[in-house]
Design a protein around this motif. Structure first.
Motif, PDB file in Angstrom:
ATOM      1  N   LYS A 112      29.530  -6.099  11.430  1.00 10.73           N
ATOM      2  CA  LYS A 112      28.085  -6.096  11.211  1.00 10.73           C
ATOM      3  C   LYS A 112      27.663  -4.784  11.128  1.00 10.73           C
ATOM      4  N   PHE A 113      26.425  -4.527  10.499  1.00 15.72           N
ATOM      5  CA  PHE A 113      25.666  -3.104  10.338  1.00 15.72           C
ATOM      6  C   PHE A 113      25.410  -2.661  11.572  1.00 15.72           C
ATOM      7  N   SER A 114      25.392  -1.246  11.829  1.00 11.45           N
ATOM      8  CA  SER A 114      25.127  -0.381  12.841  1.00 11.45           C
ATOM      9  C   SER A 114      23.785  -0.716  13.495  1.00 11.45           C
ATOM     10  N   SER A 115      23.008  -1.201  12.586  1.00 11.51           N
ATOM     11  CA  SER A 115      21.534  -1.489  12.806  1.00 11.51           C
ATOM     12  C   SER A 115      20.991  -2.792  12.153  1.00 11.51           C
ATOM     13  N   SER A 116      19.915  -3.199  12.737  1.00  9.01           N
ATOM     14  CA  SER A 116      19.759  -4.627  12.064  1.00  9.01           C
ATOM     15  C   SER A 116      18.446  -4.104  11.015  1.00  9.01           C
ATOM     16  N   SER A 117      18.163  -2.777  10.861  1.00 11.95           N
ATOM     17  CA  SER A 117      17.433  -2.358   9.523  1.00 11.95           C
ATOM     18  C   SER A 117      18.310  -2.137   8.566  1.00 11.95           C
ATOM     19  N   ILE A 118      18.505  -2.714   7.580  1.00 13.19           N
ATOM     20  CA  ILE A 118      19.429  -2.299   6.617  1.00 13.19           C
ATOM     21  C   ILE A 118      18.806  -1.907   4.930  1.00 13.19           C
ATOM     22  N   GLN A 119      19.385  -0.811   4.683  1.00  7.49           N
ATOM     23  CA  GLN A 119      19.167  -0.409   3.309  1.00  7.49           C
ATOM     24  C   GLN A 119      20.349  -0.491   2.298  1.00  7.49           C
ATOM     25  N   PHE A 120      19.837  -1.046   0.915  1.00  7.57           N
ATOM     26  CA  PHE A 120      21.087  -1.111   0.080  1.00  7.57           C
ATOM     27  C   PHE A 120      20.565  -0.418  -1.148  1.00  7.57           C
ATOM     28  N   TYR A 121      21.399   0.206  -2.242  1.00  9.33           N
ATOM     29  CA  TYR A 121      20.871   0.762  -3.192  1.00  9.33           C
ATOM     30  C   TYR A 121      21.210  -0.500  -4.397  1.00  9.33           C
ATOM     31  N   ASN A 122      20.244  -0.825  -5.096  1.00  7.32           N
ATOM     32  CA  ASN A 122      19.993  -1.848  -6.009  1.00  7.32           C
ATOM     33  C   ASN A 122      20.702  -1.397  -7.300  1.00  7.32           C
ATOM     34  N   ASP A 123      21.702  -1.688  -7.721  1.00  4.33           N
ATOM     35  CA  ASP A 123      22.539  -1.179  -8.665  1.00  4.33           C
ATOM     36  C   ASP A 123      22.400  -2.156 -10.018  1.00  4.33           C
ATOM     37  N   GLY A 124      21.294  -3.117  -9.964  1.00  6.81           N
ATOM     38  CA  GLY A 124      21.175  -4.182 -11.138  1.00  6.81           C
ATOM     39  C   GLY A 124      20.779  -3.403 -12.197  1.00  6.81           C
ATOM     40  N   SER A 125      21.547  -3.663 -13.250  1.00 10.74           N
ATOM     41  CA  SER A 125      21.366  -3.196 -14.672  1.00 10.74           C
ATOM     42  C   SER A 125      19.973  -3.479 -15.371  1.00 10.74           C
ATOM     43  N   ASN A 126      19.251  -4.358 -14.971  1.00  9.10           N
ATOM     44  CA  ASN A 126      17.880  -4.725 -15.649  1.00  9.10           C
ATOM     45  C   ASN A 126      17.034  -5.433 -14.548  1.00  9.10           C
ATOM     46  N   THR A 127      15.904  -5.643 -15.029  1.00  8.19           N
ATOM     47  CA  THR A 127      14.659  -6.446 -14.221  1.00  8.19           C
ATOM     48  C   THR A 127      15.422  -7.621 -13.514  1.00  8.19           C
ATOM     49  N   PHE A 128      16.121  -8.362 -14.221  1.00  7.60           N
ATOM     50  CA  PHE A 128      16.622  -9.538 -13.832  1.00  7.60           C
ATOM     51  C   PHE A 128      17.559  -9.438 -12.392  1.00  7.60           C
ATOM     52  N   TYR A 129      18.513  -8.589 -12.875  1.00  3.93           N
ATOM     53  CA  TYR A 129      19.661  -8.537 -11.728  1.00  3.93           C
ATOM     54  C   TYR A 129      18.897  -7.634 -10.481  1.00  3.93           C
ATOM     55  N   LYS A 130      18.004  -6.607 -10.931  1.00  2.75           N
ATOM     56  CA  LYS A 130      17.267  -6.039  -9.604  1.00  2.75           C
ATOM     57  C   LYS A 130      16.951  -7.207  -8.985  1.00  2.75           C
ATOM     58  N   GLY A 131      15.992  -8.123  -9.543  1.00  2.00           N
ATOM     59  CA  GLY A 131      15.180  -9.048  -9.053  1.00  2.00           C
ATOM     60  C   GLY A 131      15.897  -9.806  -8.102  1.00  2.00           C
ATOM     61  N   ILE A 132      17.060 -10.255  -8.344  1.00  3.99           N
ATOM     62  CA  ILE A 132      17.886 -11.449  -7.791  1.00  3.99           C
ATOM     63  C   ILE A 132      18.118 -10.969  -6.438  1.00  3.99           C
ATOM     64  N   TRP A 133      18.801  -9.563  -6.416  1.00  5.09           N
ATOM     65  CA  TRP A 133      19.160  -8.857  -5.074  1.00  5.09           C
ATOM     66  C   TRP A 133      17.781  -8.668  -4.383  1.00  5.09           C
ATOM     67  N   ASN A 134      16.933  -8.223  -4.618  1.00  2.23           N
ATOM     68  CA  ASN A 134      15.454  -8.104  -3.997  1.00  2.23           C
ATOM     69  C   ASN A 134      15.067  -9.554  -3.305  1.00  2.23           C
ATOM     70  N   THR A 135      15.473 -10.415  -4.014  1.00  3.80           N
ATOM     71  CA  THR A 135      15.035 -11.911  -3.576  1.00  3.80           C
ATOM     72  C   THR A 135      16.087 -12.301  -2.325  1.00  3.80           C
ATOM     73  N   GLY A 136      17.170 -11.975  -2.684  1.00  2.00           N
ATOM     74  CA  GLY A 136      18.175 -12.283  -1.545  1.00  2.00           C
ATOM     75  C   GLY A 136      18.035 -11.400  -0.298  1.00  2.00           C
ATOM     76  N   ALA A 137      17.604 -10.393  -0.506  1.00  2.00           N
ATOM     77  CA  ALA A 137      17.463  -9.423   0.621  1.00  2.00           C
ATOM     78  C   ALA A 137      15.907  -9.996   1.512  1.00  2.00           C
ATOM     79  N   SER A 138      14.992 -10.264   0.723  1.00  4.63           N
ATOM     80  CA  SER A 138      13.660 -10.877   1.401  1.00  4.63           C
ATOM     81  C   SER A 138      14.183 -12.114   2.089  1.00  4.63           C
ATOM     82  N   ARG A 139      15.041 -13.012   1.579  1.00  2.00           N
ATOM     83  CA  ARG A 139      15.235 -14.081   2.437  1.00  2.00           C
ATOM     84  C   ARG A 139      16.072 -13.934   3.818  1.00  2.00           C
TER      85      ARG A 139
END
Length: 346
Positions: A32-59
Motif C-alpha cells: 500500500k502507499f505510506s499515506s492515504s493522501s496520494i499524488q501521482f504525475y499525470n504523464d498522459g500525452s494529451n487531454t484525453f489521456y490526462k483526463g482518464i487518469w484524473n477521472t480514475g483518481a477521482s473515483r
C-alpha cells in the motif's frame, strides 16, 4: 461417465471455475502507499489521456478511504504507451509496483494506445482501465468472482464487454478501507526490490474453444531449459521476461513442422540481482514441466502464453483415475482438470 463429466467441464466458462457464491472483498496485493493522501504525475500525452487518469483518481477518492490527485512526484507516474501485440503483450492496461516492507516505493501505470484508439474502446471503457490500474497501484488484486472494476480483462473474445463496472464497487471499496486502516503485509527479503506486474487483459475467453481460436499454436511438450531473464538494455522492470526453452512433442494446432523442435517461450516477469519482478497471473515454467501451451508468436520469433496462466495446462502425474490411460492436464488459471483428448478435440 468420467468422459461425460470432462466434456461438461470443457463447456464451462473459464472464469466460472474461480467464482464463489458469497460476496466478498476484492483480493489484496501485498503493498500500500505510506499515506492515504496520494499524488501521482499525470504523464498522459494529451487531454484525453490526462483526463482518464484524473477521472480514475477521482473515483478512488470517492471511496472515502484515500485521496488521489495529480502532482509532481515522479515515483508514481501514469500515462499512455503504444505497444503492439506482436511485441509480446496482450494488455490494454498495466501497472508495475516496486515495494519494500509492504510499502510502495515506485509505481508506473500505463494504458495501451494500440487498443484504446480502437473504436470499441469508448472513453468510458478507457476510464475504466485507468481506474483498474490505479486500483492495482493502491494494492488491489484481480477480482473475477463478482462485480468489480478489478476484473482482469476488458472484453470477451467474442467482442462483448466483460468489465462492466468502471468505478469501484462495494467489494473494491471494502478492500481499500481495509488496507488503509491496517498494516500491510511485510516483504520477506527487503534487500532486493520487488516489482509487481498487474495487467488488464484486452480479451477474456469464455471457454477453451474461444481461447484456441485466438492463438497461433497449441503445443504439447516439456521445458528442457530455463534461460532466466530476458530484458532490454535499460533493464527497466517492465522489460523483464522469463524465457524457457520448450521441446515440442506434438502440435495440436499450428505449424506441424514445429513437432520435435524447440521454441523459446516468454512469460511476464523474472528475477536477477537487480530486481524480483513477479505477476500473480503467471506460473513460471520450470525445467522438466510437461505442459500443453496455447501460444501466440511474437515479432522476434519467440512465443508467449496468452493471458499467462489462462494458457498453461500442466500435466498431472499423480491423478488416480479409473481409466489409467487417460492423460490429464490442469489449467493454471481455473485449476480445472481436462484430458489431453478433450484439448485435442477443440
Amino acid at each position: 461417465m468420467k468422459k461425460k463429466l470432462l466434456s461438461t467441464a470443457m463447456s464451462m466458462f473459464l472464469v466460472f471455475a474461480l467464482m464463489g457464491t458469497a460476496q466478498a472483498a476484492t483480493p489484496e496485493n501485498p503493498w500500500k502507499f505510506s499515506s492515504s493522501s496520494i499524488q501521482f504525475y499525470n504523464d498522459g500525452s494529451n487531454t484525453f489521456y490526462k483526463g482518464i487518469w484524473n477521472t480514475g483518481a477521482s473515483r478512488w477518492s470517492g471511496t472515502g478511504s484515500v485521496t488521489m490527485g495529480t502532482g509532481t512526484k515522479y515515483d508514481f507516474r501514469a500515462g499512455n504507451q503504444k505497444v503492439s501485440p506482436t511485441k509480446d503483450n496482450d494488455w490494454d492496461g498495466i501497472c508495475y509496483t516496486t515495494y519494500s516492507n509492504g510499502i510502495a516505493s515506485k509505481t508506473r501505470a500505463w494504458v495501451n494506445e494500440y487498443y484504446t484508439t480502437q473504436s470499441r474502446y469508448t472513453p468510458t471503457i478507457s476510464e475504466g482501465i485507468a481506474t483498474h490500474e490505479l486500483g492495482h497501484a493502491l494494492g488491489l488484486a484481480h477480482n473475477d468472482s463478482e462485480p468489480s472494476v478489478m476484473k482482469s480483462f476488458t472484453f470477451w473474445s467474442d467482442g462483448s464487454l466483460a468489465r462492466t463496472n468502471t468505478s469501484p464497487t462495494s467489494a473494491d471499496k471494502d478492500t481499500v478501507k481495509k488496507k488503509y486502516g491496517t498494516i500491510a503485509l511485510s516483504q520477506a527479503n527487503p534487500s532486493i526490490p520487488v516489482v509487481h506486474i498487474d495487467a488488464s487483459w484486452a480479451y477474456g475467453y469464455r471457454d477453451y474453444t474461444a481461447l484456441a481460436n485466438a492463438v497461433d499454436a497449441i503445443v504439447e511438450g516439456q521445458v528442457v531449459q530455463e534461460n532466466g531473464v530476458r530484458k532490454s538494455g535499460s533493464g527497466a522492470p517492465e522489460t523483464y521476461r522469463t524465457e524457457s526453452e520448450f521441446q515440442i512433442s506434438e502440435v495440436i494446432k499450428g505449424n506441424a513442422s514445429l513437432r520435435n523442435s524447440t521454441i523459446n517461450v516468454l512469460q511476464l516477469g523474472g528475477r536477477d540481482r537487480e530486481a524480483i519482478v513477479v505477476s500473480d497471473d503467471t506460473t513460471p515454467l520450470k525445467q522438466g514441466d510437461q505442459s500443453i501451451l496455447f501460444l501466440k508468436q511474437n515479432e522476434d520469433g519467440t512465443y508467449r502464453v496468452v493471458n499467462e496462466d489462462t494458457s498453461i495446462f500442466m500435466k498431472v502425474t499423480n491423478q488416480t483415475l479409473q481409466d489409467g490411460n487417460m492423460e490429464m492436464y490442469q489449467n493454471q488459471k481455473s485449476k480445472a482438470l481436462v484430458s489431453k483428448e478433450d484439448l485435442k478435440g477443440i
